[in-house]
Enzyme design. Structure first.
Site, PDB file in Angstrom:
ATOM      1  N   GLU A   1     -39.670  18.451   8.686  1.00 60.98           N
ATOM      2  CA  GLU A   1     -39.212  17.210   7.885  1.00 60.98           C
ATOM      3  C   GLU A   1     -39.916  16.338   8.090  1.00 60.98           C
ATOM      4  O   GLU A   1     -40.598  15.411   7.323  1.00 60.98           O
ATOM      5  CB  GLU A   1     -38.156  16.492   9.504  1.00 60.98           C
ATOM      6  CG  GLU A   1     -38.197  15.465   9.389  1.00 60.98           C
ATOM      7  CD  GLU A   1     -36.845  14.807   8.266  1.00 60.98           C
ATOM      8  OE1 GLU A   1     -35.787  15.333   8.356  1.00 60.98           O
ATOM      9  OE2 GLU A   1     -36.764  14.356   7.448  1.00 60.98           O
TER      10      GLU A   1
ATOM     11  N   VAL B   1     -42.776  15.766   3.850  1.00 61.42           N
ATOM     12  CA  VAL B   1     -41.869  14.620   3.041  1.00 61.42           C
ATOM     13  C   VAL B   1     -41.506  13.153   3.375  1.00 61.42           C
ATOM     14  O   VAL B   1     -40.899  13.462   4.850  1.00 61.42           O
ATOM     15  CB  VAL B   1     -41.096  15.152   2.262  1.00 61.42           C
ATOM     16  CG1 VAL B   1     -41.212  13.927   1.049  1.00 61.42           C
ATOM     17  CG2 VAL B   1     -40.794  15.753   1.795  1.00 61.42           C
TER      18      VAL B   1
ATOM     19  N   GLY C   1     -44.072  11.074   6.205  1.00 61.68           N
ATOM     20  CA  GLY C   1     -43.780  10.944   7.596  1.00 61.68           C
ATOM     21  C   GLY C   1     -42.726  11.520   8.177  1.00 61.68           C
ATOM     22  O   GLY C   1     -42.467  12.490   8.203  1.00 61.68           O
TER      23      GLY C   1
ATOM     24  N   ILE D   1     -40.340   9.401   8.516  1.00 61.68           N
ATOM     25  CA  ILE D   1     -39.277   8.813   7.909  1.00 61.68           C
ATOM     26  C   ILE D   1     -38.327  10.374   7.723  1.00 61.68           C
ATOM     27  O   ILE D   1     -38.412  11.161   7.534  1.00 61.68           O
ATOM     28  CB  ILE D   1     -39.523   8.568   6.437  1.00 61.68           C
ATOM     29  CG1 ILE D   1     -40.429   7.947   6.115  1.00 61.68           C
ATOM     30  CG2 ILE D   1     -37.838   7.968   5.934  1.00 61.68           C
ATOM     31  CD1 ILE D   1     -40.694   7.296   4.607  1.00 61.68           C
TER      32      ILE D   1
ATOM     33  N   GLY E   1     -56.455   8.566   8.934  1.00 61.25           N
ATOM     34  CA  GLY E   1     -56.167   9.609   9.161  1.00 61.25           C
ATOM     35  C   GLY E   1     -54.654   9.817   8.592  1.00 61.25           C
ATOM     36  O   GLY E   1     -54.352  10.759   8.051  1.00 61.25           O
TER      37      GLY E   1
ATOM     38  N   GLU F   1     -55.623  12.977   2.858  1.00 62.47           N
ATOM     39  CA  GLU F   1     -55.789  14.616   2.380  1.00 62.47           C
ATOM     40  C   GLU F   1     -57.033  15.788   2.662  1.00 62.47           C
ATOM     41  O   GLU F   1     -58.376  14.218   2.950  1.00 62.47           O
ATOM     42  CB  GLU F   1     -55.400  15.656   1.668  1.00 62.47           C
ATOM     43  CG  GLU F   1     -53.765  15.203   1.442  1.00 62.47           C
ATOM     44  CD  GLU F   1     -53.038  15.510   2.611  1.00 62.47           C
ATOM     45  OE1 GLU F   1     -53.367  16.705   2.835  1.00 62.47           O
ATOM     46  OE2 GLU F   1     -52.330  15.372   2.834  1.00 62.47           O
TER      47      GLU F   1
ATOM     48  N   LYS G   1     -43.975  17.002  -2.675  1.00 59.80           N
ATOM     49  CA  LYS G   1     -43.236  16.370  -2.505  1.00 59.80           C
ATOM     50  C   LYS G   1     -42.125  16.309  -2.587  1.00 59.80           C
ATOM     51  O   LYS G   1     -40.444  16.752  -2.221  1.00 59.80           O
ATOM     52  CB  LYS G   1     -43.495  15.084  -1.440  1.00 59.80           C
ATOM     53  CG  LYS G   1     -45.086  15.080  -0.038  1.00 59.80           C
ATOM     54  CD  LYS G   1     -45.228  13.245   0.383  1.00 59.80           C
ATOM     55  CE  LYS G   1     -46.563  13.867   1.434  1.00 59.80           C
ATOM     56  NZ  LYS G   1     -47.003  12.860   2.207  1.00 59.80           N
TER      57      LYS G   1
ATOM     58  N   GLY H   1     -49.732   9.742   9.102  1.00 58.76           N
ATOM     59  CA  GLY H   1     -50.544   8.661  10.412  1.00 58.76           C
ATOM     60  C   GLY H   1     -50.428  10.216  11.253  1.00 58.76           C
ATOM     61  O   GLY H   1     -49.092  10.727  11.536  1.00 58.76           O
TER      62      GLY H   1
HETATM   63  N1  HSE Z   1     -52.363  12.317   2.772  1.00 59.22           N
HETATM   64  C1  HSE Z   1     -50.227  12.135   2.816  1.00 59.22           C
HETATM   65  C2  HSE Z   1     -50.664  10.645   2.279  1.00 59.22           C
HETATM   66  C3  HSE Z   1     -49.934  12.732   4.077  1.00 59.22           C
HETATM   67  O1  HSE Z   1     -51.529   9.737   2.239  1.00 59.22           O
HETATM   68  O2  HSE Z   1     -49.254  10.503   2.322  1.00 59.22           O
HETATM   69  C4  HSE Z   1     -49.015  12.629   4.971  1.00 59.22           C
HETATM   70  O3  HSE Z   1     -48.435  13.243   3.665  1.00 59.22           O
END
Ligand code: HSE
Length: 403
Positions: free
Chosen positions: A123, A126, A128, A130, A181, A184, A199, A296
């Site tokens: 989960e 994709v 974060g 959600i 944070g 990537e 994603k 995050g």
């Molecule tokens: N680097 C990714 C973003 C982290 O900014 O969405 C979450 O997958």
């Protein structure tokens, strides 16, 4: 239920924090106490209580029969792929936030999980925090999915929002996203669109039940978007968003990641900062939107922990996901119909070539010293041919327009 956590970085440390903060309710929902027995990391964490359970060799986890769930938050295909296979083959469920791993090996790892009557859950890979994987697998299964379009990368959405609202420059906002944070390790994965590409390939594979190869999804990032483009977007009543999309068009499936100009009234236009949103259209349900923090520490950790709870609840039962290894042939990008916003140098010869090639263009006036216009609807290949004639050296920017 004993869990091993792989990786104590941003998301991994968030997983420990979420379990500690909500231990009682998590245990109740899992139906059993959840305990992190090991944390695998190359580093030591002196002074941090986590150091007591740090291990450096995955073998210790693989060979411990007490470990029933392995939760991974390391990222990268290797060694995660080897760890996932070993875990599933030795009867341990594997939970991950690792989109690189899922996009490349998702179908195979789901198959191995099924054979071993355990679960492979992702989960957090994709959107974060959600919920989107579970809805596609469970709540929307009555529908044929016709379209998925989303803002799937928090870093680029954060950058585009700050460039638009605060007139800040790209590099400066990227640094802030890294400090928070979101980004990537290699920010090219975010800003060149590769992360969003993986994603959308994961979502499309789950929605269609067959494998969408992310390497075949045409992908463009936001590195060419400038402050001048933002000025024109505002003038036209549009915003610029990095959209990842997968649509069925005349029995073919078409997918793409690219910056798009979308109207300010479009539901995705209001999605700002690190937020992600995913718009899904099903043939029965119609339109559905999912919205939340797409990157995050804690939002992503929340999804990882929810998968740990689900794995605990489904001990001894495989949750079926429809994602076979059969590959989907994507529609040729050249045949896709599109409309572009284009800026060229304001030079009589260039402008006359533009006018000869785009008979129904709409002129947009905003900045001196350049000529900007919106094209008629044409195929990507026709557009590319016309741009060759105008000569790319004369083109200041080109951005697709939604609808
Ligand atoms: N680097 C990714 C973003 C982290 O900014 O969405 C979450 O997958």
């Amino acid at each position: 239920m004993k869990v091993a956590l792989l990786g104590y970085g941003t998301v991994g440390s968030g997983v420990v924090e979420v379990i500690n903060a909500n231990q009682d309710s998590i245990n109740k929902k899992a139906g059993t106490p959840i305990e992190i027995k090991y944390v695998l990391d190359l580093r030591e964490f002196p002074g941090n209580p986590i150091n007591e359970i740090i291990v450096h060799d995955f073998k210790q986890i693989a060979e411990d029969p007490e470990i029933e769930i392995v939760a991974e938050a390391m990222g990268g295909v290797e060694p995660a792929y080897a760890f996932a296979k070993t875990s599933l083959e030795s009867g341990k469920s594997y939970v991950t936030s690792n989109k690189e791993l899922v996009a490349l090996h998702g179908a195979e790892l789901l198959e191995i999980a099924r054979k071993n009557n355990v679960n492979f859950l992702f989960e957090a890979s994709v959107g974060g925090g959600i919920p989107i994987i579970r809805p596609l697998n469970q709540c929307l299964t009555a529908d044929e999915i016709c379209e998925i379009t989303g803002i799937l990368n928090g870093t680029t959405n954060f950058i585009l929002t700050k460039m638009k609202d605060e007139g800040r420059d790209f590099e400066d906002v990227l640094k802030e996203a890294q400090a928070l944070g979101y980004a990537e390790k290699n920010p090219a994965a975010d800003v060149e669109g590769y992360d969003a590409c993986r994603k959308i390939a994961i979502l499309a594979s789950l929605a269609l039940g067959e494998h969408v190869n992310f390497e075949e999804v045409p992908t463009e990032g936001i590195t060419k978007i400038t402050a001048e483009d933002m000025v024109y977007a505002e003038k036209m009543g549009y915003v610029i968003k990095l959209l990842a999309t997968c649509k069925k068009q005349d029995d073919a499936v078409f997918a793409r990641v690219s910056p798009m100009l979308i109207s300010k009234s479009h539901p995705l236009a209001m999605v700002n900062d690190v937020f992600n949103a995913i718009f899904v259209n099903g043939n029965v349900i119609g339109d559905v939107m999912f919205y939340g923090r797409g990157a995050g520490k804690l939002p992503t950790a929340s999804a990882v922990v929810a998968d740990i709870v689900d794995a605990a609840k489904h001990k001894g039962t495989n949750i079926i996901s429809f994602w076979s290894r059969k590959k989907i042939e994507l529609k040729d990008q050249g045949d896709v119909k599109v409309r572009y916003f284009v800026r060229v140098k304001d030079n009589a010869e260039v402008v006359s070539k533009v006018q000869e090639n785009f008979k129904q263009l709409e002129v947009v006036e905003a900045l001196e010293g350049e000529f900007a216009f919106i094209t008629e609807v044409c195929s990507e290949s026709t557009f590319a041919e016309k741009m060759e004639i105008i000569d790319y050296a004369n083109v200041l920017s080109k951005i697709r327009i939604d609808k």
